[in-house]
Design an enzyme around this catalytic site. Structure first.
Site, PDB file in Angstrom:
ATOM      1  N   SER A  18       0.814  -1.218   0.000  1.00  0.00           N
ATOM      2  CA  SER A  18       0.000   0.000   0.000  1.00  0.00           C
ATOM      3  C   SER A  18       0.848   1.269   0.000  1.00  0.00           C
ATOM      4  O   SER A  18       0.330   2.356  -0.266  1.00  0.00           O
ATOM      5  CB  SER A  18      -0.929   0.013   1.213  1.00  0.00           C
ATOM      6  OG  SER A  18      -0.174  -0.034   2.415  1.00  0.00           O
ATOM      7  N   HIS A  51      -2.192  -2.668  -6.287  1.00  0.00           N
ATOM      8  CA  HIS A  51      -2.703  -2.435  -4.939  1.00  0.00           C
ATOM      9  C   HIS A  51      -4.228  -2.486  -4.875  1.00  0.00           C
ATOM     10  O   HIS A  51      -4.910  -1.586  -5.346  1.00  0.00           O
ATOM     11  CB  HIS A  51      -2.191  -1.079  -4.423  1.00  0.00           C
ATOM     12  CG  HIS A  51      -2.693  -0.736  -3.061  1.00  0.00           C
ATOM     13  ND1 HIS A  51      -3.064   0.545  -2.700  1.00  0.00           N
ATOM     14  CD2 HIS A  51      -2.904  -1.513  -1.964  1.00  0.00           C
ATOM     15  CE1 HIS A  51      -3.477   0.539  -1.445  1.00  0.00           C
ATOM     16  NE2 HIS A  51      -3.391  -0.698  -0.985  1.00  0.00           N
ATOM     17  N   GLU A  97      -5.093   0.287  -7.653  1.00  0.00           N
ATOM     18  CA  GLU A  97      -3.987   1.145  -8.103  1.00  0.00           C
ATOM     19  C   GLU A  97      -2.932   0.257  -8.758  1.00  0.00           C
ATOM     20  O   GLU A  97      -2.515  -0.741  -8.176  1.00  0.00           O
ATOM     21  CB  GLU A  97      -3.360   1.886  -6.922  1.00  0.00           C
ATOM     22  CG  GLU A  97      -4.268   2.915  -6.271  1.00  0.00           C
ATOM     23  CD  GLU A  97      -3.629   3.570  -5.052  1.00  0.00           C
ATOM     24  OE1 GLU A  97      -3.872   4.763  -4.825  1.00  0.00           O
ATOM     25  OE2 GLU A  97      -2.893   2.876  -4.304  1.00  0.00           O
ATOM     26  N   ASN A 112      -3.476   6.516  -0.307  1.00  0.00           N
ATOM     27  CA  ASN A 112      -2.872   6.650   1.023  1.00  0.00           C
ATOM     28  C   ASN A 112      -2.108   7.955   1.198  1.00  0.00           C
ATOM     29  O   ASN A 112      -1.762   8.337   2.311  1.00  0.00           O
ATOM     30  CB  ASN A 112      -1.969   5.454   1.329  1.00  0.00           C
ATOM     31  CG  ASN A 112      -2.770   4.275   1.838  1.00  0.00           C
ATOM     32  OD1 ASN A 112      -3.744   4.440   2.561  1.00  0.00           O
ATOM     33  ND2 ASN A 112      -2.384   3.079   1.451  1.00  0.00           N
TER      34      ASN A 112
END
Length: 387
Positions: free
Chosen positions: A118, A139, A151, A189
Site C-alpha cells: 500500500s 494495490h 492502483e 494513502n
C-alpha cells in the site's frame, strides 16, 4: 492473456484477491507456509459464497465454479506455471524482497511479479529481481471483492508490456484501474492523509471532540463514516503506521506529520473495533457520545478538512502522481468519498480553495498549510480541473 495466477499470503487481502481472480475465471493458487491460514481462507470463502447465494447474487453452480478455480498450496514451487503472481504479505520490504528472489527462481521468464503493497517503494522491491522489468505494484483495497478500485504502480524499471498486461488484466477482472507514479502512498494513502490528520489536529486544538468532528464530516460532507469512526474501523495501529511511513518517505514534510493523539492511542492498545476500544468504546454497556450539532462549528470543521484534502489531491496532480481522472476515481472508488476531490474543488471554486488555505497559513505560519502551486496557478488563469 493471464490465466494462471499465484497469490502469496492467505490472509484477508490475499484471499480476497484470489476470489476476484477466480470469479474472472483465472486458475488461482494461494500459497502460505501456515496450513492453518490456508484452512481458514478456504472456510472464509465458503461462508462468503454462501452469503452471496443467500442474497441472490450467485447460484450454487457459480459457487462451485469459483471454488473449483482456487487451490491452496504450501509449496511456492507450485507457481511454476503462473502467468502472474501477486504478493499480499506483511508490509516489510526486506521480507518482500526475500520472497521475490525465491519466487523468481521458480516462475517462468515471462511471469509478472506484482506486489499488493500500500505504500512501499515498487522500485526498491523490483531491485531484488534479476528481471526487474517484470515487477509492478497492484494495490487492491480491502475488501478486495467489493472495492472497485485497484492502483497499478509501475516502477521506473517496469516495462511497458508489463504495465499494459497488468492494467488489461485487472480491468478484465471488472475493476477500475488508476495508474499511479511510484511515490509514497501512491494516490489514496497519500491524498487521504488530511481526512485523518486534520481531524486529529482540530481535536488536539480543542476545537471539537471525536463525535462532533465525525458528525460534521458526515452531515456537511456526506461521508459514510467520520474520520475517528474510520480510524477505529481500520485500526489505529495500522492507520498510524501508514501516516508515519508516508511522513518519513516524504523526508518529514510537515504536511504528513503524525498526531501524538493517535500515537498514544496505539501505544495504549486502543486500536479501535478490533481491541474493543479506540476513540469510541465498543463494549456492550457503552453509550456513544452525542455530538455538538452546532451548524457553524460543523461547517468550519468540514471546510477545513475538505480544503486540506483538495490541496493534497491538487498537489498529487501537480507532481504527476496520476491524472486528474484517476485521482478522483481513486478517492470515490477506493475509499468511497462522496465526490472526487478535484470535482469538489471545481464546485467550491478554486478561489475559495486558495483563500481558505491562505487563511490557515496566515494563522499558523506552518508549511503544513502551504497552498499547492497547481491551485494558485489555476486561480490566476481562471481555469478548472478537467475531470
Amino acid at each position: 492473456m493471464i490465466k494462471n495466477v499465484g497469490i502469496i499470503g492467505a490472509g484477508t487481502m490475499g484471499s480476497g484477491i484470489a476470489q476476484v481472480a477466480a470469479t474472472a475465471d483465472c486458475k488461482v493458487k494461494i500459497f502460505d507456509l501456515n496450513q492453518e491460514a490456508l484452512d481458514k481462507a478456504k472456510t472464509a470463502l465458503e461462508k462468503i459464497l454462501n452469503r452471496l447465494i443467500e442474497k441472490g447474487r450467485i447460484d450454487a453452480v457459480e459457487k462451485n465454479r469459483i471454488q473449483g478455480n482456487i487451490s491452496y498450496v504450501s509449496d511456492m514451487k507450485s507457481f511454476s506455471d503462473a502467468d502472474m503472481t501477486i504478493e499480499a504479505i506483511v508490509e516489510n520490504i526486506d521480507i518482500k524482497k526475500k520472497v521475490f528472489q525465491e519466487l523468481e527462481s521458480i516462475v517462468s521468464e515471462n511471469c509478472i511479479i506484482a506486489s499488493n503493497t500500500s505504500s512501499l517503494s515498487i522500485a526498491s522491491i523490483a531491485s531484488s529481481l534479476n528481471k526487474p522489468e517484470r515487477c509492478v505494484g497492484i494495490h487492491f483495497f480491502n475488501p478486495a471483492p467489493l472495492m472497485k478500485l485497484v492502483e497499478v504502480i509501475p516502477a521506473i524499471q517496469t516495462s511497458e508490456a508489463t504495465l499494459k498486461t497488468s492494467v488489461e488484466t485487472i480491468e478484465s477482472w471488472k475493476k477500475v484501474v488508476a495508474v499511479a507514479k511510484d511515490t509514497p502512498g501512491f494516490i489514496v494513502n497519500r491524498v487521504a492523509r488530511p481526512f485523518y490528520s486534520e481531524s486529529l489536529r482540530q481535536y488536539e486544538e480543542g476545537i471539537a471532540d471525536f463525535a462532533t468532528i465525525d458528525w460534521a464530516m458526515k452531515e456537511f460532507g456526506g461521508f459514510r463514516m467520520g474520520p475517528f469512526e474510520l480510524m477505529d474501523f481500520i485500526g489505529n495501529d495500522v492507520n498510524y503506521t501508514v501516516t508515519e511511513t508516508v511522513f518519513e518517505a516524504f523526508y518529514y514534510d510537515p504536511r504528513y506529520k503524525p498526531a501524538f493523539t493517535q500515537k498514544r492511542f496505539s501505544e495504549a492498545g486502543y486500536l479501535g473495533r478490533k481491541s474493543g476500544k479506540g476513540y469510541y468504546d465498543y463494549s456492550e454497556v457503552a453509550t456513544k457520545p452525542e455530538p455538538n450539532k452546532d451548524s457553524a462549528l460543523g461547517q468550519n470543521i468540514f471546510n477545513r478538512t475538505l480544503v486540506m484534502l483538495i490541496n493534497e489531491a491538487a498537489d498529487a496532480l501537480f507532481w504527476n502522481v496520476a491524472s486528474a481522472k484517476d485521482i478522483d476515481n481513486a478517492m470515490t472508488k477506493g475509499v468511497n468519498y462522496p465526490k472526487g476531490l478535484l470535482a469538489w474543488a471545481n464546485e467550491k471554486g478554486i478561489d475559495w480553495c486558495v483563500t481558505e488555505l491562505d487563511k490557515l497559513y496566515n494563522e499558523y505560519h506552518e508549511d503544513r498549510y502551504r497552498c499547492s502551486p497547481m491551485l494558485r496557478r489555476m486561480k490566476d488563469s481562471g481555469s478548472k480541473f478537467e475531470v
